[in-house]
Each structure stands twice: as C-alpha cells, then as structure tokens.
Design a protein around this motif. Structure first.
Motif, PDB file in Angstrom:
ATOM      1  N   HIS A  51       0.820  -1.215   0.000  1.00 31.73           N
ATOM      2  CA  HIS A  51       0.000   0.000   0.000  1.00 31.73           C
ATOM      3  C   HIS A  51       0.855   1.267   0.000  1.00 31.73           C
ATOM      4  CE1 HIS A  51      -3.500  -2.521   0.665  1.00 31.73           C
ATOM      5  NE2 HIS A  51      -2.882  -3.095   1.715  1.00 31.73           N
ATOM      6  N   THR A  52       1.844   1.322   0.877  1.00 27.05           N
ATOM      7  CA  THR A  52       2.660   2.545   0.991  1.00 27.05           C
ATOM      8  C   THR A  52       3.895   2.525   0.097  1.00 27.05           C
ATOM      9  OG1 THR A  52       3.988   1.643   2.816  1.00 27.05           O
ATOM     10  CG2 THR A  52       1.926   2.755   3.389  1.00 27.05           C
ATOM     11  N   LYS A  53       4.224   1.352  -0.470  1.00 23.49           N
ATOM     12  CA  LYS A  53       5.422   1.180  -1.298  1.00 23.49           C
ATOM     13  C   LYS A  53       6.717   1.384  -0.511  1.00 23.49           C
ATOM     14  CE  LYS A  53       2.713   0.538  -4.779  1.00 23.49           C
ATOM     15  NZ  LYS A  53       2.497  -0.843  -5.279  1.00 23.49           N
ATOM     16  N   GLU A  54       6.605   1.428   0.803  1.00 26.44           N
ATOM     17  CA  GLU A  54       7.789   1.603   1.633  1.00 26.44           C
ATOM     18  C   GLU A  54       8.556   0.287   1.711  1.00 26.44           C
ATOM     19  OE1 GLU A  54       8.760   3.510   6.016  1.00 26.44           O
ATOM     20  OE2 GLU A  54       6.984   2.227   5.790  1.00 26.44           O
ATOM     21  N   ILE A  55       9.879   0.356   1.619  1.00 30.78           N
ATOM     22  CA  ILE A  55      10.702  -0.845   1.716  1.00 30.78           C
ATOM     23  C   ILE A  55      10.713  -1.324   3.173  1.00 30.78           C
ATOM     24  CG2 ILE A  55      13.060  -1.751   1.570  1.00 30.78           C
ATOM     25  CD1 ILE A  55      13.505  -0.036  -0.862  1.00 30.78           C
ATOM     26  N   THR A  56      10.285  -2.542   3.359  1.00 29.29           N
ATOM     27  CA  THR A  56      10.198  -3.105   4.715  1.00 29.29           C
ATOM     28  C   THR A  56      11.395  -3.981   5.054  1.00 29.29           C
ATOM     29  OG1 THR A  56       8.870  -4.939   3.851  1.00 29.29           O
ATOM     30  CG2 THR A  56       7.685  -3.014   4.714  1.00 29.29           C
TER      31      THR A  56
END
Length: 366
Positions: A51-56
């Motif tokens: 959803h946020t495209k943040e790298i986890t």
C-alpha cells in the motif's frame, strides 16, 4: 578460502540486532565493513509494503553473489563482461521495525567462498569508488582547462596523498566527464565535445571519426549537424547517422565567400549578395532562379573557391630535470598497472573452481 582476521567485538563488524535510521545508513555501514575486510557489496533483494510502497526489508550481498546468465552479446565485443560472480553467500539483511521505525539487522553471513582483496587494492572495488560533487567539479574544470585526463588524474592523486586515497579510478573520471557531456547534449548547451587532428580528410576518415563520436555519446546521434562546405563530411554523415539532418553553417559560408570571391563582387560586396540567399529566400525554385541570375550578372559561372590548407605541428621537448620527472611518472604508472593486474586477477573465477558452475555462468565451454 582464507579471510582477513576479524575481531568479533570491533565496532565496524555487523551484528544481528543493530539499529539503523535509514536504508542508506545500513548500506554505508556494510560497505565500510566490506572496505575494511576486502570485498565489494551491492543491493539485492527488497520487500515493499503493497500500500505505501515503503521498503520493509533489504538484503545487501557480496558482489560475487549469484551467477551471470548466458552472455548474449557479440563474442567480438571490445570490452567483454568480466565474470566475477561465484555464488558467494555472504550477506547482510535489515528489516523495518513496526514500532521503532528503524531498520534492524536481522541476518548476517560472514563467510566468503573466494579470496578477499588485498588492502592495497581496496580502493579499486566498485562499491568503494565514488566521485564526490566537489571532485566532479574539479574533473570538469581540469578538462575545460585543457589538462589531459591522465595528467588531471595524477594531479588529483597527488593532492589526495596517492591513488589509494583518491576514491575513484581513471575510468570513473572518464565516465564522469562522459556523463556531463551527455547531459550538456541533452539540454542543448554549447559545449566542445572533442577535437580530432585528421591525417587526411576523406569520406572514409570522417566515417571513422563520426563512429567514434557516436560511441562517445552512447550511440545517441544529434538531430542536426552544421558543417563547413566539405564534400567528404557530406558523404560520411548519412553513412554513420542516416537520421541526422546535415546543414551548412551560414557563418562558414560567409567567411569562405569573403575569402574566395570578394573580387567578383567588388562593387557591391559579398555580404550584400549572399545575405539574401541565406536568409530571405525560402522556396527552392526561386532560389535556383535567382542564383543563376546572380551568376550571370557577375559573370561567375566558372568561378571555383580555392581549398584552404591547415598546418598544425606539435613540438615536445624535455630538459634533463623534466625528463627524470617524466621517468618517475612512467615508473609509478607501471607499478600501479601491476597492482591493477593483481586486483583483476583476484576477481577472476579460479580455473577449475567448479566446472559445472562455470559453464552455467558463462554460457559456453571453458
């Protein structure tokens, strides 16, 4: 394979549980570790929030991790790709903490299946090489001042205390300039890309010259080329750059006219006659009619512009002191090339390391 001795409690060695404020901070830390030990790193796997495209999570690996696929390029390519990957499993992984929002080290594999690079060659590793903004400006200024690439590189190295401390190689310096010139070309700035001293001005010579120009520009041909009235160039341009428009430079046309046919137009002057043809007439048929009328009026049907001859010479001489300074530079260059050869040899996959793996990596029999 033997590795450098590593103290378990040293501050620059990765450990599971280490926190980092950003992905870049983790990369820099692992890269510093690689520089201390003797290997280069690269970014590998990454997971993102849908959803946020943040790298986890992110994994950094030794640059010899994995294997190359089949090289489908022409076997006669000038600079074939060096096969350095040998399936090394060394890695360092981080994961984003849900509460702390920091990246936490979650996996670290220390062992390498290849020899590590000697300390004298650490600065040649890909991830250890970087041209800073300040250095890039200095490289550009040196080029604009007419300092050859090799001389400029030697100057930068001396200022930094040696090539080991410089942080980039001659190839990096060349690529930096090439990138800058390509950007200048893209944005349309007026810039000199290079010069060439031609032994002869034949269509074959200009064909070779334009091919070298295209290679330097990553095969990006210009939309339009303005040249002098040179028939050899006119033949070479469509051969090398068929989609490029070839136009004559009006400034050169006027200069040539002033030099070679001023006597024909003594009463009115060359510029008065030629400006009309250069700027006022757009229709091809009208141009031909008025051109013939002009030739008839001034009885210039049999006039031919004489070719100009250019003579350049280069005179180089060294006094005794300059000779020994030059000799020292040559000797240093030879020794450094030996060091480069040692580095390149250390990057090659050892013959017989794993025959099955080698065939798969190279895509051809060894």
């Amino acid at each position: 394979m033997e590795e450098n001795n590593i103290v378990d409690d040293c501050g620059w060695k990765p450990k599971v549980g280490m926190p980092f404020d950003s992905k870049q901070a983790a990369y820099d830390f692992y890269n510093t570790y690689g520089g201390n030990v003797g290997f280069s790193i690269r970014k590998a796997y990454a997971n993102k929030n849908k959803h946020t495209k943040e790298i986890t999570s992110r994994t950094f690996v030794c640059y010899k991790e994995g294997s190359w696929g089949i090289d489908k390029r022409d076997p006669l390519v000038k600079n074939p790709r060096q096969e350095v990957r040998c399936g090394c499993g060394a890695r360092f992984s981080i994961k984003l903490g849900r509460i702390s929002r920091k990246y936490i080290a979650c996996d670290f594999v220390e062992h390498h299946n290849h020899d590590l690079v000697p300390q004298d060659c650490i600065h040649m590793l890909p991830s250890q090489r970087k041209i800073s903004t300040t250095q890039a400006i200095e490289v550009e200024l040196a080029s604009e001042s007419g300092i050859p690439l090799r001389s400029a590189y030697e100057l930068f190295a001396r200022e930094s205390g040696g090539r080991v401390s410089l942080g980039f190689t001659k190839l990096d310096q060349k690529n930096c300039l090439r990138s800058k010139r390509q950007k200048d070309l893209e944005y349309g700035e007026a810039v000199i890309f290079g010069t060439a001293l031609m032994y002869d001005e034949t269509a074959e010579s200009f064909t070779w010259l334009f091919q070298i120009f295209l290679e330097a520009m990553s095969n990006k041909a210009p939309k339009t080329i303005f040249t002098d009235q040179d028939t050899a160039m006119a033949k070479a341009i469509p051969i090398v750059m068929p989609d490029t428009n070839h136009r004559l430079c009006t400034w050169h046309l006027m200069q040539n006219a002033v030099k070679h046919v001023s006597s024909v137009f003594d009463d009115v002057g060359v510029k008065a006659v030629f400006l009309k043809f250069m700027h006022d007439i757009d229709d091809d048929e009208e141009f031909r009619i008025q051109w013939d009328q002009m030739l008839d009026k001034y009885d210039a049907f049999d006039n031919h512009w004489l070719e100009q001859t250019f003579r350049d010479y280069l005179n180089c001489d060294h006094n005794l002191m300059e000779f020994f300074m030059h000799f020292e530079r040559v000797l240093y260059e030879k020794r450094y090339k030996e060091l480069e050869a040692e580095y390149n040899l250390s990057q090659k996959i050892a013959e017989g390391f794993n025959s099955n793996f080698d065939v798969k990596a190279s895509g051809r029999d060894l």
